[in-house]
Design an enzyme around this catalytic site. Structure first.
Site, PDB file in Angstrom:
ATOM      1  N   ARG A 183       0.817  -1.221   0.000  1.00 48.65           N
ATOM      2  CA  ARG A 183       0.000   0.000   0.000  1.00 48.65           C
ATOM      3  C   ARG A 183       0.849   1.269   0.000  1.00 48.65           C
ATOM      4  O   ARG A 183       0.357   2.356   0.297  1.00 48.65           O
ATOM      5  CB  ARG A 183      -0.947   0.032   1.211  1.00 48.65           C
ATOM      6  CG  ARG A 183      -1.726  -1.241   1.469  1.00 48.65           C
ATOM      7  CD  ARG A 183      -2.732  -1.568   0.401  1.00 48.65           C
ATOM      8  NE  ARG A 183      -3.772  -0.552   0.261  1.00 48.65           N
ATOM      9  CZ  ARG A 183      -4.709  -0.578  -0.681  1.00 48.65           C
ATOM     10  NH1 ARG A 183      -4.694  -1.566  -1.583  1.00 48.65           N
ATOM     11  NH2 ARG A 183      -5.623   0.350  -0.752  1.00 48.65           N
ATOM     12  N   LEU A 184       2.103   1.163  -0.385  1.00 48.68           N
ATOM     13  CA  LEU A 184       2.995   2.328  -0.430  1.00 48.68           C
ATOM     14  C   LEU A 184       2.960   2.926  -1.832  1.00 48.68           C
ATOM     15  O   LEU A 184       3.960   2.968  -2.550  1.00 48.68           O
ATOM     16  CB  LEU A 184       4.413   1.923  -0.015  1.00 48.68           C
ATOM     17  CG  LEU A 184       4.522   1.386   1.410  1.00 48.68           C
ATOM     18  CD1 LEU A 184       5.950   0.919   1.700  1.00 48.68           C
ATOM     19  CD2 LEU A 184       4.102   2.442   2.428  1.00 48.68           C
TER      20      LEU A 184
END
Length: 206
Positions: A183-184
């Site tokens: 989720r970066l």
């Protein structure tokens, strides 16, 4: 290569969001199996509630992003009352999306005429037959109206309906998003204070 592991080199290159959008759209046209020009259009209704639907991008350039609709439809009436909109392109195959927000203007009559003339005849007839967004008693009634319009023009090309035209979303902000592991995600924003102002850029935390 997994898109989530793409190197950043060149992906967000440049200070012109239109050039970046062009590169991303062309990549989507090469990889997306269905409607790479599909976009969600969000407007606001007379109660202040957001309203969103999918349409197809039909033209775009430095002036903005164009789609066509019945002006008496929900989105047409909402844009006439409050000429602002947000767009969202989501390309699953690339794991990328672009968000655009801006003001809205009607395209010229000549632009609407030219695009309408390029449509398949069935779509031209359908534009006349459909009271878009209004109650329809039955599918049979719609089909009967289509047949009536078809008969009226006797196989000829019908003129553009006066209630059908294009709208251009004039961008004031872009956000380019690329999926990354854990989720970066990558997020790059371009903003300007007015249509003649210069763009500023910044990265956002995911």
């Amino acid at each position: 290569m997994d898109p989530a592991e793409e190197v950043d080199e060149g992906l967000f290159e440049g200070d012109d969001p239109l050039g970046l959008f062009d590169r991303w759209l062309r990549a989507a046209e090469a990889s997306e199996p269905n409607d790479p020009n599909g976009m969600a259009v969000a407007t606001v209704d007379d109660r202040g509630l957001p309203d969103v639907r999918m349409v197809l991008l039909k033209d775009w350039d430095a002036r903005g992003f164009v789609f066509y609709t019945n002006v008496q439809s929900d989105k047409g009436r909402q844009l006439e009352a409050d000429p602002k909109a947000a767009l969202l392109f989501h390309w699953k195959s690339l794991r990328r999306q672009v968000r655009i927000r801006g003001t809205v203007e009607a395209v010229t009559e000549a632009e609407s005429d030219a695009y309408y003339a390029s449509r398949p005849r069935g779509s031209q007839v359908g534009a006349w037959a459909s009271d878009q967004s209004r109650p329809l008693p039955s599918r049979a009634e719609l089909e009967a109206r289509v047949q009536a319009v078809d008969d009226e023009y006797g196989g000829e090309t019908p003129p553009r309906p006066p209630f059908w035209r294009g709208y251009r979303v004039q961008p004031l902000s872009f956000e380019f998003w690329r999926d990354r592991r854990s989720r970066l995600h990558d997020r790059m924003v371009f903003r300007r204070e007015g249509l003649s102002a210069s763009w500023t850029t910044l990265r956002l935390y995911p």
